[in-house]
Write an enzyme that holds these catalytic residues in place. Sequence first.
Site, PDB file in Angstrom:
ATOM      1  CD  GLU A  32      -3.097  -0.494   0.021  1.00  0.00           C
ATOM      2  OE1 GLU A  32      -3.029  -0.212  -1.192  1.00  0.00           O
ATOM      3  OE2 GLU A  32      -3.791  -1.430   0.469  1.00  0.00           O
ATOM      4  CG  HIS A  33       0.002   4.885   0.507  1.00  0.00           C
ATOM      5  ND1 HIS A  33      -0.421   6.051  -0.065  1.00  0.00           N
ATOM      6  CD2 HIS A  33      -1.037   4.441   1.271  1.00  0.00           C
ATOM      7  CE1 HIS A  33      -1.651   6.327   0.354  1.00  0.00           C
ATOM      8  NE2 HIS A  33      -2.059   5.359   1.156  1.00  0.00           N
ATOM      9  CG  ASP A  35       0.556   2.847  -6.490  1.00  0.00           C
ATOM     10  OD1 ASP A  35       0.818   3.648  -5.567  1.00  0.00           O
ATOM     11  OD2 ASP A  35      -0.565   2.789  -7.047  1.00  0.00           O
ATOM     12  N   GLY A 123     -12.586   2.731  -1.014  1.00  0.00           N
ATOM     13  CA  GLY A 123     -11.220   2.233  -1.186  1.00  0.00           C
ATOM     14  C   GLY A 123     -11.143   1.045  -2.113  1.00  0.00           C
ATOM     15  CB  SER A 125     -10.222   1.096  -7.435  1.00  0.00           C
ATOM     16  OG  SER A 125      -9.078   1.120  -6.689  1.00  0.00           O
ATOM     17  CB  SER A 127     -12.316   7.062  -9.317  1.00  0.00           C
ATOM     18  OG  SER A 127     -11.262   6.692  -8.497  1.00  0.00           O
ATOM     19  CG  ASP A 172      -6.306   2.180  -7.397  1.00  0.00           C
ATOM     20  OD1 ASP A 172      -5.576   1.365  -6.800  1.00  0.00           O
ATOM     21  OD2 ASP A 172      -6.730   3.220  -6.874  1.00  0.00           O
TER      22      ASP A 172
HETATM   23  C1  GLA Z   1      -5.087   4.716  -4.073  1.00  0.00           C
HETATM   24  C2  GLA Z   1      -4.286   5.088  -5.333  1.00  0.00           C
HETATM   25  C3  GLA Z   1      -3.299   3.995  -5.692  1.00  0.00           C
HETATM   26  C4  GLA Z   1      -2.446   3.591  -4.489  1.00  0.00           C
HETATM   27  C5  GLA Z   1      -3.317   3.347  -3.256  1.00  0.00           C
HETATM   28  C6  GLA Z   1      -2.507   3.105  -2.022  1.00  0.00           C
HETATM   29  O1  GLA Z   1      -5.917   3.636  -4.318  1.00  0.00           O
HETATM   30  O2  GLA Z   1      -5.148   5.312  -6.425  1.00  0.00           O
HETATM   31  O3  GLA Z   1      -2.489   4.400  -6.772  1.00  0.00           O
HETATM   32  O4  GLA Z   1      -1.455   4.543  -4.233  1.00  0.00           O
HETATM   33  O5  GLA Z   1      -4.196   4.416  -3.015  1.00  0.00           O
HETATM   34  O6  GLA Z   1      -1.775   1.932  -2.142  1.00  0.00           O
END
Ligand code: GLA
Length: 384
Positions: A32-33, A35, A123, A125, A127, A172
Amino acid sequence: MDTTQLRNRFRDRFGSQGQLYWSPGRINIIGEHTDYNGGFVFPGAVDKGIAAEISANGSRQVRLLALDQAECPFVEFSLDDKEKPQQHWACYIFGVCMEMMKRGVSIGGFNAAFTGDVPLGAGMSSSAALESVFAFAINDMFASGGIDKFELAKVGQATEHNYCGVKCGIMDQFASVFGKKGNLIRLDCRSLEYEYFPFDPKGYRLVLLNSCVKHSLGNEYNERRESCERAVERMAQRWPGIETLRDCTYPMLEAVRPELSDTDYRRAKYVLDEKERVLAVCGALEKGDYETVGKKMYETHWGLSRDYTVSCDELDFLVSIAQECGVTGSRVMGGGFGGCTINLVRETLYDRFISKATRDFARKFGIEPKVYQVVIGDGSSKLQ
Ligand code: GLA
């Protein structure tokens, strides 16, 4: 997903029938965080997403009907507009059109209606699902599928950056486009090399608990990214060639610690920790060692909560209940600031955990968390 209502509403509004497309939301086991820091992620597409019906209309106008937007369900813009639409939801589609045109696709106007079953702001995704379904459809309708899947994912990401104000990574959109039933995807966000990873944890279930705290990624997300970039900048001054936190080590970070704010230091350290955890989880998954996977999930959660500071009371509470119940692994999933926890639960514990989590959460926060069983599904597609 049942598309009957979508078809009916499209016909009522536009007087004919179009082509149906679909793109999913995603889960992420770990990473997580990482990418946008050049690291690894471990997502999979889910069986919930967004369906869109589209047909070319021979003009330069894009006419959109959003079935799930009660306040302003209809928006129209021209492909020649310089300004994005006022409605936030329409900016995603405007952005996708603009990004496809930047890549040389000669788009014509179209009519579209869309609806989804992926919860918004959870959370998962939603979008990215919206961007991907339009990128996929436009590619199919106006470019004969000539834009490759990597580029479609990048169109979605660029839409976030340039039209929606979120400097997100690629995870995502990648998961939404590349998803494969029954498989997680191990993606190296630096090289974009990826590998499908069959995921069928016998004796365990994956379940999401939606805290119902609606997250919207924006400034706070971008600030996390900026912290990481500041740490990289410092290290790159001493070790030229360093481009992202992926290239950095603990000793390097310690060396520049005095030059960093405590906040930036802790955020960068979280990313280095997460890098190690992802590797440990890869090894554990290969051996079917789900207990280790779960242990790392908890570590990720508390790192995200204490060092990266993207959790909230509701999410911490859900993870603490999981821990108390002896659930194998639990953590906030996605960008954070609300949304869901992802839980790896032994089947034998499942009912007890869900009823305790639901009851205790409702007692404390006055609302029941929503429960979604995860089914790992396919990526973007054209529906018959
Ligand atoms: C959101 C962002 C992703 C990623 C996550 C955290 O979903 O769109 O690119 O950074 O947060 O892992």
